[in-house]
Motif scaffolding. Structure first.
Motif, PDB file in Angstrom:
ATOM      1  N   GLN A  42     -34.087 -49.249  63.212  1.00  0.00           N
ATOM      2  CA  GLN A  42     -34.227 -49.268  65.272  1.00  0.00           C
ATOM      3  C   GLN A  42     -33.544 -50.222  65.862  1.00  0.00           C
ATOM      4  O   GLN A  42     -33.500 -49.165  67.169  1.00  0.00           O
ATOM      5  CB  GLN A  42     -36.066 -49.530  64.795  1.00  0.00           C
ATOM      6  CG  GLN A  42     -36.240 -50.890  64.520  1.00  0.00           C
ATOM      7  CD  GLN A  42     -36.128 -51.585  66.125  1.00  0.00           C
ATOM      8  OE1 GLN A  42     -36.014 -51.401  67.092  1.00  0.00           O
ATOM      9  NE2 GLN A  42     -35.232 -52.985  65.948  1.00  0.00           N
ATOM     10  N   THR A  43     -33.062 -50.977  64.928  1.00  0.00           N
ATOM     11  CA  THR A  43     -31.304 -51.144  65.837  1.00  0.00           C
ATOM     12  C   THR A  43     -30.951 -50.800  66.511  1.00  0.00           C
ATOM     13  O   THR A  43     -30.422 -50.722  67.403  1.00  0.00           O
ATOM     14  CB  THR A  43     -31.331 -52.843  65.764  1.00  0.00           C
ATOM     15  OG1 THR A  43     -30.571 -52.308  64.147  1.00  0.00           O
ATOM     16  CG2 THR A  43     -32.180 -54.022  65.262  1.00  0.00           C
ATOM     17  N   MET A  44     -30.227 -49.135  65.789  1.00  0.00           N
ATOM     18  CA  MET A  44     -29.411 -48.432  65.683  1.00  0.00           C
ATOM     19  C   MET A  44     -29.998 -47.117  66.502  1.00  0.00           C
ATOM     20  O   MET A  44     -29.933 -46.843  67.560  1.00  0.00           O
ATOM     21  CB  MET A  44     -28.583 -48.394  64.801  1.00  0.00           C
ATOM     22  CG  MET A  44     -27.991 -49.492  63.849  1.00  0.00           C
ATOM     23  SD  MET A  44     -27.033 -49.523  62.393  1.00  0.00           S
ATOM     24  CE  MET A  44     -28.809 -49.978  61.727  1.00  0.00           C
ATOM     25  N   GLN A  46     -32.206 -46.536  68.665  1.00  0.00           N
ATOM     26  CA  GLN A  46     -33.081 -46.613  69.905  1.00  0.00           C
ATOM     27  C   GLN A  46     -31.458 -46.683  71.021  1.00  0.00           C
ATOM     28  O   GLN A  46     -31.496 -45.684  71.802  1.00  0.00           O
ATOM     29  CB  GLN A  46     -33.577 -48.245  70.120  1.00  0.00           C
ATOM     30  CG  GLN A  46     -32.174 -49.256  70.154  1.00  0.00           C
ATOM     31  CD  GLN A  46     -33.342 -50.669  70.104  1.00  0.00           C
ATOM     32  OE1 GLN A  46     -34.075 -50.875  70.643  1.00  0.00           O
ATOM     33  NE2 GLN A  46     -32.100 -51.974  69.936  1.00  0.00           N
ATOM     34  N   HIS A  47     -30.024 -46.675  70.342  1.00  0.00           N
ATOM     35  CA  HIS A  47     -28.478 -46.268  70.578  1.00  0.00           C
ATOM     36  C   HIS A  47     -28.154 -44.768  70.762  1.00  0.00           C
ATOM     37  O   HIS A  47     -28.118 -44.099  71.326  1.00  0.00           O
ATOM     38  CB  HIS A  47     -27.742 -47.384  70.560  1.00  0.00           C
ATOM     39  CG  HIS A  47     -28.066 -48.947  70.765  1.00  0.00           C
ATOM     40  ND1 HIS A  47     -28.469 -49.005  71.936  1.00  0.00           N
ATOM     41  CD2 HIS A  47     -28.639 -50.260  70.057  1.00  0.00           C
ATOM     42  CE1 HIS A  47     -29.007 -50.538  71.555  1.00  0.00           C
ATOM     43  NE2 HIS A  47     -28.932 -50.474  70.844  1.00  0.00           N
ATOM     44  N   ASP A  48     -28.942 -44.465  69.946  1.00  0.00           N
ATOM     45  CA  ASP A  48     -28.485 -43.095  69.261  1.00  0.00           C
ATOM     46  C   ASP A  48     -29.474 -42.143  67.743  1.00  0.00           C
ATOM     47  O   ASP A  48     -29.076 -43.070  67.247  1.00  0.00           O
ATOM     48  CB  ASP A  48     -26.994 -43.216  69.222  1.00  0.00           C
ATOM     49  CG  ASP A  48     -26.792 -41.853  68.793  1.00  0.00           C
ATOM     50  OD1 ASP A  48     -26.832 -40.778  68.832  1.00  0.00           O
ATOM     51  OD2 ASP A  48     -25.093 -41.708  68.956  1.00  0.00           O
ATOM     52  N   ALA A  82     -20.791 -45.612  64.144  1.00  0.00           N
ATOM     53  CA  ALA A  82     -20.708 -45.718  64.778  1.00  0.00           C
ATOM     54  C   ALA A  82     -19.410 -45.906  65.249  1.00  0.00           C
ATOM     55  O   ALA A  82     -18.134 -46.938  65.731  1.00  0.00           O
ATOM     56  CB  ALA A  82     -20.662 -47.363  65.433  1.00  0.00           C
ATOM     57  N   ARG A  85     -16.930 -46.085  68.674  1.00  0.00           N
ATOM     58  CA  ARG A  85     -18.126 -46.995  69.708  1.00  0.00           C
ATOM     59  C   ARG A  85     -17.783 -47.952  69.613  1.00  0.00           C
ATOM     60  O   ARG A  85     -17.926 -48.190  68.814  1.00  0.00           O
ATOM     61  CB  ARG A  85     -19.648 -45.858  69.203  1.00  0.00           C
ATOM     62  CG  ARG A  85     -19.742 -45.013  69.452  1.00  0.00           C
ATOM     63  CD  ARG A  85     -19.773 -43.863  70.051  1.00  0.00           C
ATOM     64  NE  ARG A  85     -21.422 -44.159  70.395  1.00  0.00           N
ATOM     65  CZ  ARG A  85     -22.310 -43.293  70.050  1.00  0.00           C
ATOM     66  NH1 ARG A  85     -22.592 -43.087  69.553  1.00  0.00           N
ATOM     67  NH2 ARG A  85     -23.770 -43.893  71.337  1.00  0.00           N
ATOM     68  N   GLY A  87     -19.877 -51.525  72.193  1.00  0.00           N
ATOM     69  CA  GLY A  87     -21.204 -51.952  72.696  1.00  0.00           C
ATOM     70  C   GLY A  87     -22.554 -52.153  71.892  1.00  0.00           C
ATOM     71  O   GLY A  87     -22.188 -52.191  70.677  1.00  0.00           O
ATOM     72  N   GLU A  88     -23.828 -52.577  72.085  1.00  0.00           N
ATOM     73  CA  GLU A  88     -24.791 -52.451  71.561  1.00  0.00           C
ATOM     74  C   GLU A  88     -24.680 -51.745  70.154  1.00  0.00           C
ATOM     75  O   GLU A  88     -25.190 -52.397  69.028  1.00  0.00           O
ATOM     76  CB  GLU A  88     -25.707 -52.140  72.193  1.00  0.00           C
ATOM     77  CG  GLU A  88     -26.244 -53.291  72.897  1.00  0.00           C
ATOM     78  CD  GLU A  88     -26.219 -54.895  72.534  1.00  0.00           C
ATOM     79  OE1 GLU A  88     -26.876 -54.859  71.516  1.00  0.00           O
ATOM     80  OE2 GLU A  88     -25.619 -55.503  73.231  1.00  0.00           O
ATOM     81  N   LEU A  89     -24.350 -50.075  69.856  1.00  0.00           N
ATOM     82  CA  LEU A  89     -24.743 -49.981  68.659  1.00  0.00           C
ATOM     83  C   LEU A  89     -23.676 -50.369  67.742  1.00  0.00           C
ATOM     84  O   LEU A  89     -24.510 -50.209  66.836  1.00  0.00           O
ATOM     85  CB  LEU A  89     -24.788 -48.083  68.836  1.00  0.00           C
ATOM     86  CG  LEU A  89     -24.192 -47.702  67.929  1.00  0.00           C
ATOM     87  CD1 LEU A  89     -25.770 -47.277  67.164  1.00  0.00           C
ATOM     88  CD2 LEU A  89     -24.235 -45.858  67.907  1.00  0.00           C
ATOM     89  N   ARG A  90     -22.317 -50.350  68.055  1.00  0.00           N
ATOM     90  CA  ARG A  90     -21.548 -51.051  66.971  1.00  0.00           C
ATOM     91  C   ARG A  90     -22.169 -52.202  66.395  1.00  0.00           C
ATOM     92  O   ARG A  90     -21.695 -52.824  65.489  1.00  0.00           O
ATOM     93  CB  ARG A  90     -20.052 -51.355  67.863  1.00  0.00           C
ATOM     94  CG  ARG A  90     -19.037 -52.128  66.908  1.00  0.00           C
ATOM     95  CD  ARG A  90     -17.708 -51.439  66.244  1.00  0.00           C
ATOM     96  NE  ARG A  90     -17.658 -50.074  66.413  1.00  0.00           N
ATOM     97  CZ  ARG A  90     -17.102 -49.289  65.408  1.00  0.00           C
ATOM     98  NH1 ARG A  90     -17.502 -49.837  64.134  1.00  0.00           N
ATOM     99  NH2 ARG A  90     -16.589 -47.977  65.051  1.00  0.00           N
TER     100      ARG A  90
END
Length: 111
Positions: A42-44, A46-48, A82, A85, A87-90
């Protein structure tokens, strides 16, 4: 394994059909393991939401013909989730990379 990856979702064995096709005992063990932790996923996601296609990650384990070793093959999640990409996703995907690498190190360590 739980302390490293969180959950074991399943195993798909390929040696049965490979041996039926190529000859008995040509492949002593070939499996794909699916493992992970929904809280990490879910930490990923939520970004994509498309990150959900790549998590949970898979590990491919191939036994050697002599039965004395294995090869472990896997993709780094960040290379899929990622790619290109930032940011947060990476950062979240790279965190999963580290956990997966730690798991592979643990299961391949000589005893």
């Amino acid at each position: 394994m739980k302390d490293v990856c969180g959950r074991f979702f399943g195993q798909i064995r390929h040696d049965g059909w490979l041996n039926a096709y190529f000859g008995e005992a040509a492949y002593p063990h070939v499996s794909v393991y699916t493992l992970g932790n929904p809280l990490i996923a879910q930490t990923m996601i939520q970004h994509d939401v498309i990150a959900g296609y790549y998590v949970p990650p898979k590990v491919f384990v191939v036994g050697t013909a002599d039965g004395r070793g294995t090869r472990v093959v896997y993709d780094l999640p960040s290379s899929l989730i990622a790619a290109g990409r930032e940011g947060e996703l990476r950062r979240a995907a790279e965190g999963l990379d580290k956990k997966l690498e730690k798991l592979v190190e643990k299961i391949t360590a000589k005893v």
